[in-house]
Design a protein around this motif. Structure first.
Motif, short mmCIF file in Angstrom:
data_model
loop_
_atom_site.label_atom_id
_atom_site.label_comp_id
_atom_site.label_asym_id
_atom_site.label_seq_id
_atom_site.Cartn_x
_atom_site.Cartn_y
_atom_site.Cartn_z
N GLU A 89 0.85 -1.29 0.02
CA GLU A 89 0.06 -0.20 -0.02
C GLU A 89 0.98 1.04 0.02
O GLU A 89 1.93 1.18 -0.16
CB GLU A 89 -1.03 0.01 1.09
CG GLU A 89 -0.17 -0.16 2.36
CD GLU A 89 -1.03 -0.33 3.67
OE1 GLU A 89 -2.44 -0.28 3.58
OE2 GLU A 89 -0.47 -0.60 4.66
N GLN A 94 0.34 3.58 -5.24
CA GLN A 94 -1.00 4.02 -5.70
C GLN A 94 -0.52 5.09 -7.02
O GLN A 94 -1.19 4.86 -8.04
CB GLN A 94 -1.81 4.83 -4.79
CG GLN A 94 -2.97 5.51 -5.20
CD GLN A 94 -3.17 6.39 -6.27
OE1 GLN A 94 -2.33 7.30 -5.97
NE2 GLN A 94 -4.27 6.53 -7.14
N SER A 103 -6.70 2.06 -0.83
CA SER A 103 -6.72 0.55 -1.17
C SER A 103 -5.13 0.18 -0.80
O SER A 103 -4.53 0.82 -0.80
CB SER A 103 -6.86 0.49 -2.67
OG SER A 103 -8.24 1.08 -2.81
N SER A 104 -5.47 -1.14 -0.70
CA SER A 104 -4.09 -2.05 -0.37
C SER A 104 -4.17 -3.36 -0.95
O SER A 104 -5.24 -3.76 -1.06
CB SER A 104 -4.06 -2.07 1.20
OG SER A 104 -4.70 -2.84 1.78
N TYR A 124 -7.89 -7.32 -2.93
CA TYR A 124 -7.49 -5.97 -2.55
C TYR A 124 -8.42 -5.54 -1.22
O TYR A 124 -9.61 -6.29 -0.97
CB TYR A 124 -7.91 -4.85 -3.45
CG TYR A 124 -6.84 -4.51 -4.59
CD1 TYR A 124 -6.13 -3.20 -4.35
CD2 TYR A 124 -6.76 -5.30 -5.75
CE1 TYR A 124 -5.12 -2.78 -5.38
CE2 TYR A 124 -5.45 -4.94 -6.50
CZ TYR A 124 -4.82 -3.59 -6.26
OH TYR A 124 -3.78 -3.31 -7.11
#
Length: 219
Positions: A89, A94, A103-104, A124
């Motif tokens: 993350e 990103q 998000s991760s 995710y």
């Protein structure tokens, strides 16, 4: 000598812009259009050797893996990110992948699927997730798998929990031939999967020396 388009005929760039859905101001600002004429003709494929893998985001990595094994005979190659490891993350990731901020990536796994490209599965955690693309949506809208026995493949897919939309249909036009058929289906989380087979020669083969990909004959 005038080598341009005939009077009244739009230039290919203009024609594509007029016909393309990305020609709207909101979309064209984010997607730079490059003329097909600008592509180098002296570099076949620009060094591209083939499709290496297809990435699929799934709601649960283990459940999706079990489905692909049972439904399509996939084999696990390795985990790029195993569950239990720290998620991937952060702002730098990103920017590189352009996923939704916040998000991760919780897990990643590479599957081998027959003789074609691999499947890379992603799980995710995200603030929101859209449903998988439908055939009418922009972008990659399905993946297709080549099978030798359509009926057996579809029965196996259904038994694993997939949805088959209809009975197989003959391939049309330049793809038709005895036994050449296709059928659309859907994985439990919504990804569209096409089953296709073309054991017979196809009419397009009379028009070009190029050939579409096909798995090698079995021993």
């Amino acid at each position: 000598m005038n080598t341009g388009p005939p009077q009244g005929t739009p230039h290919i760039d203009s024609a594509l812009h007029m016909a393309a859905p990305w020609s709207s101001p909101a979309v064209s600002r984010s997607i730079p259009f490059r003329s097909v004429r600008a592509m180098p003709s002296t570099s076949p494929g620009a060094g591209v050797r083939g499709i290496d893998h297809v990435g699929v985001t799934v709601p649960d990595l283990e459940a999706a893996t079990a489905f692909f094994i049972e439904a399509l005979g996939a084999e696990v190659l390795y985990d790029s990110l195993a569950k239990g490891q720290p998620p991937q993350e952060g702002e730098d990731l990103q920017r590189r992948l352009r996923f939704l901020p916040g998000s991760s990536i919780r897990a990643m796994r590479l599957l081998r699927l027959g003789n074609g490209p691999s499947l890379e599965l992603f799980e995710y955690a995200a603030p929101e997730q859209r449903p998988p693309a439908r055939p009418n949506d922009l972008g990659i809208q399905h993946l297709a798998v080549y099978v030798d026995d359509m009926d057996t493949a579809l029965a196996r897919f259904q038994a694993a929990g997939g949805e088959v939309f209809s009975s197989p249909h003959e391939l049309p036009a330049l793809e038709k031939g005895p036994g050449n058929a296709f059928c659309y289906a859907r994985a439990p989380w919504g990804t569209i999967i096409e089953f296709i087979t073309y054991p017979s020669p196809q009419p397009y083969e009379k028009q070009t020396a190029l050939r579409r990909w096909k798995p090698p004959e079995r021993d």
